[in-house]
Design a protein around this motif. Sequence first.
Motif, PDB file in Angstrom:
ATOM      1  N   GLY A 134       0.819  -1.286   0.022  1.00 37.51           N
ATOM      2  CA  GLY A 134       0.146   0.078  -0.025  1.00 37.51           C
ATOM      3  C   GLY A 134       0.728   1.277   0.017  1.00 37.51           C
ATOM      4  N   ALA A 135       0.056   2.382  -0.152  1.00 39.53           N
ATOM      5  CA  ALA A 135       0.725   3.854  -0.250  1.00 39.53           C
ATOM      6  C   ALA A 135       0.379   4.686   0.981  1.00 39.53           C
ATOM      7  N   ARG A 140      -1.748   7.699   6.703  1.00 40.42           N
ATOM      8  CA  ARG A 140      -2.983   7.497   6.286  1.00 40.42           C
ATOM      9  C   ARG A 140      -2.806   6.934   4.919  1.00 40.42           C
ATOM     10  N   ARG A 141      -3.652   5.901   4.631  1.00 46.66           N
ATOM     11  CA  ARG A 141      -3.361   4.828   3.542  1.00 46.66           C
ATOM     12  C   ARG A 141      -4.098   5.752   2.193  1.00 46.66           C
ATOM     13  N   LEU A 142      -3.215   5.673   1.368  1.00 51.82           N
ATOM     14  CA  LEU A 142      -4.094   6.366  -0.093  1.00 51.82           C
ATOM     15  C   LEU A 142      -4.488   5.377  -0.936  1.00 51.82           C
ATOM     16  N   ARG A 143      -5.529   6.277  -1.555  1.00 52.51           N
ATOM     17  CA  ARG A 143      -6.203   5.694  -2.774  1.00 52.51           C
ATOM     18  C   ARG A 143      -6.403   6.965  -3.866  1.00 52.51           C
ATOM     19  N   VAL A 197      -1.426  12.505  -7.143  1.00 51.18           N
ATOM     20  CA  VAL A 197      -2.385  11.696  -7.842  1.00 51.18           C
ATOM     21  C   VAL A 197      -2.699  10.551  -6.733  1.00 51.18           C
ATOM     22  N   ALA A 198      -1.681  10.140  -6.344  1.00 48.12           N
ATOM     23  CA  ALA A 198      -1.857   8.893  -5.441  1.00 48.12           C
ATOM     24  C   ALA A 198      -2.618   9.269  -4.189  1.00 48.12           C
ATOM     25  N   LEU A 221       4.191   4.744  -5.529  1.00 52.53           N
ATOM     26  CA  LEU A 221       3.088   5.372  -4.906  1.00 52.53           C
ATOM     27  C   LEU A 221       1.666   5.223  -5.469  1.00 52.53           C
ATOM     28  N   ILE A 222       1.756   5.573  -7.032  1.00 47.63           N
ATOM     29  CA  ILE A 222       0.616   5.354  -7.754  1.00 47.63           C
ATOM     30  C   ILE A 222      -0.101   3.891  -7.607  1.00 47.63           C
TER      31      ILE A 222
END
Length: 266
Positions: A134-135, A140-143, A197-198, A221-222
Amino acid sequence: MARSAILNVMVQAAMKAGRSLSRDFGEVQNLQVSMKGPGDYVSQADRKAEEILFTELSKARPGYAFLMEERGLIEGDDGQHRWIVDPLDGTTNFLHGIPLFAISIALERQGQIVAGVVYNPAMDELYTAERGGGAFMNDRRLRVAGRTKLIDTVIGCGVPHLGRGQHGNFLVELRNVMAEVSGVRRLGSASLDLAYVAAGRMDGFWETGLSAWDVAAGILLIREAGGFISDFAGGQNMLDGGSIVVGNEIIQRALLKTVRKPVAPR
Ligand code: IPD
Ligand code: CA
Ligand code: CA
Ligand code: CA
């Protein structure tokens, strides 16, 4: 969020280089600056940060190779690993007092990017990713954003200097994109563009003429934020080819098609 030992090494190195950049950002007028090419500056701040990153990373993992913007390629004897480092991504912003710049560190293992860190010390935003893990921004987890219609999106881009090869194509790409999206942004730091963007702050991003150190960490990251990436030909040669188009699955595809449209007759 538990970080692996190697990601911790990268974060600690980025933080240390970040402290150096923050000190220099406070007194940019005193820095020595030179020009490497049209619109391409390098300052003492870039070199100092790079020195710190080189020292910290090679101390933690002796033998790993490096590809760094200012020092270039440094061979390692490990044969498996390579650090890809931009010590200051967004030098022009930095020198103008604009707090949009970052340190970008990626780790490649057998040619695959396995960990990435992008750190903006001015905003204390730390972006991290590990392959399959994950990123994150800070904790905080990114989406990536979920918008599906190009007309609703905010898209980032890079603007090539007039003296660089790609600027003519860029004008065509920009025209195409402007006609189909809700807004276009130019942050001035490709690693942060990818991090944004990620994080879902921008819906997509495209740029050409980039180097591996601009994008290596951001690519991970993306991917780890569920995004899609290709080069301008629709392939995966972003590190060596210098072109990149990102977004969620739908926006990435639509953006790639849009930027590559031939010039419309007037
Ligand atoms: C630059 C930034 C900029 C991009 C340029 C890069 P630098 O990196 O990422 O956003 O448009 O192509 O060279 O030189 O500031 O590290
Ligand atoms: Ca540069
Ligand atoms: Ca850069
Ligand atoms: Ca740089």
